[in-house]
Design an enzyme around this catalytic site. Sequence first.
Site, mmCIF file in Angstrom:
data_model
loop_
_atom_site.group_PDB
_atom_site.id
_atom_site.type_symbol
_atom_site.label_atom_id
_atom_site.label_comp_id
_atom_site.label_asym_id
_atom_site.label_seq_id
_atom_site.Cartn_x
_atom_site.Cartn_y
_atom_site.Cartn_z
ATOM 1 N N LEU A 102 11.439 6.411 -6.313
ATOM 2 C CA LEU A 102 10.176 6.554 -5.569
ATOM 3 C C LEU A 102 10.058 5.415 -4.569
ATOM 4 C CD1 LEU A 102 7.550 7.649 -8.254
ATOM 5 C CD2 LEU A 102 9.142 9.038 -6.904
ATOM 6 N N SER A 103 9.629 5.769 -3.360
ATOM 7 C CA SER A 103 9.495 4.783 -2.291
ATOM 8 C C SER A 103 8.465 5.303 -1.307
ATOM 9 C CB SER A 103 10.851 4.643 -1.576
ATOM 10 O OG SER A 103 10.670 4.074 -0.295
ATOM 11 N N GLY B 138 0.818 -1.215 0.000
ATOM 12 C CA GLY B 138 0.000 0.000 0.000
ATOM 13 C C GLY B 138 0.847 1.259 0.000
ATOM 14 N N HIS C 201 4.505 2.010 -8.056
ATOM 15 C CA HIS C 201 3.566 0.879 -7.993
ATOM 16 C C HIS C 201 2.637 0.893 -9.204
ATOM 17 C CE1 HIS C 201 4.231 1.527 -3.512
ATOM 18 N NE2 HIS C 201 4.500 0.244 -3.641
#
Length: 282
Positions: free
Chosen positions: A185-186, A27, A33
């Site tokens: 991105l994380s 999530g 993602h």
Amino acid sequence: MLIVHSIAELRAALAGRGRPAFVPTMGNLHAGHLSLVQLARQHGDVTVASIFVNRLQFLPHEDFDSYPRTWDADCSQLQAAGCDVLFAPREADLYPEPQTFKVQPDPALADMLEGHFRPGFFTGVCTVVMKLFSAVFASTGGGTAVFGKKDYQQLMVIQRMVQQFALPITIVAGETARAQGGLALSSRNGYLSAEQLQQATALSQALRQLADAARHGRMPLADLETQVQGLLRAQGWAPDYLTVRQRSDLQIPSVSALGSDPLVALGAAKLGSTRLIDNLEF
Ligand code: PAF
């Protein structure tokens, strides 16, 4: 997009819909993602994503409790990205009893780098991924699962697990999505202050520097690694590792391999209390 919580509901939702392409997540979704979801859509008949913050892969001092949970935003983003089925198990759906059977990955691959600094991490990852695979694929006869290269070692561990257990699953690797300046991105970037977000680009830059210097054999690899770690340290980071490895098995390359073999520079470092990881294939 259909949202299901139990394994039985998931299997019922997938019945007769062909081969799934699956993106497991914890999530707090970002563009990285969503690019994996887009990729998955090209590899299956039905696109499935999961959201489950997996307690088993966090050490006691890590951020399991504070890990960002952003359910409403995640659902709208998945819907917009064209996900067909969201599997969001509750803890009791995946772990109805204490998980005493575990998937123990090959220590030659899993005990170094991330596994060295986060002991047990890959056992937790493999165990939950095996359960998620069973939930998604056991009734469909297999399919495709998509993992990001951002978690490079995780991707390799999962590929080996699928191969050794002869699971009827094809693993597809998605490229790392980056912000301007190169920051990977994380979900954990959300912990950084505005100032730290600026500073955070230094990690991918250090990996680039390390890769270039390693390719040109400017000095022994171990010295180069120490040097770039020192540069990061001077900018306020606390590096765990910055290292060059063979892409095939993450072992240390020989001097002759440095010239042309497929290599990857991997790094993990803390900025303030936030631990970031990144890598660069070269
Ligand atoms: O990469 C992640 O988000 C997690 O490790 C995964 C694969 C969803 C397992 O919990």
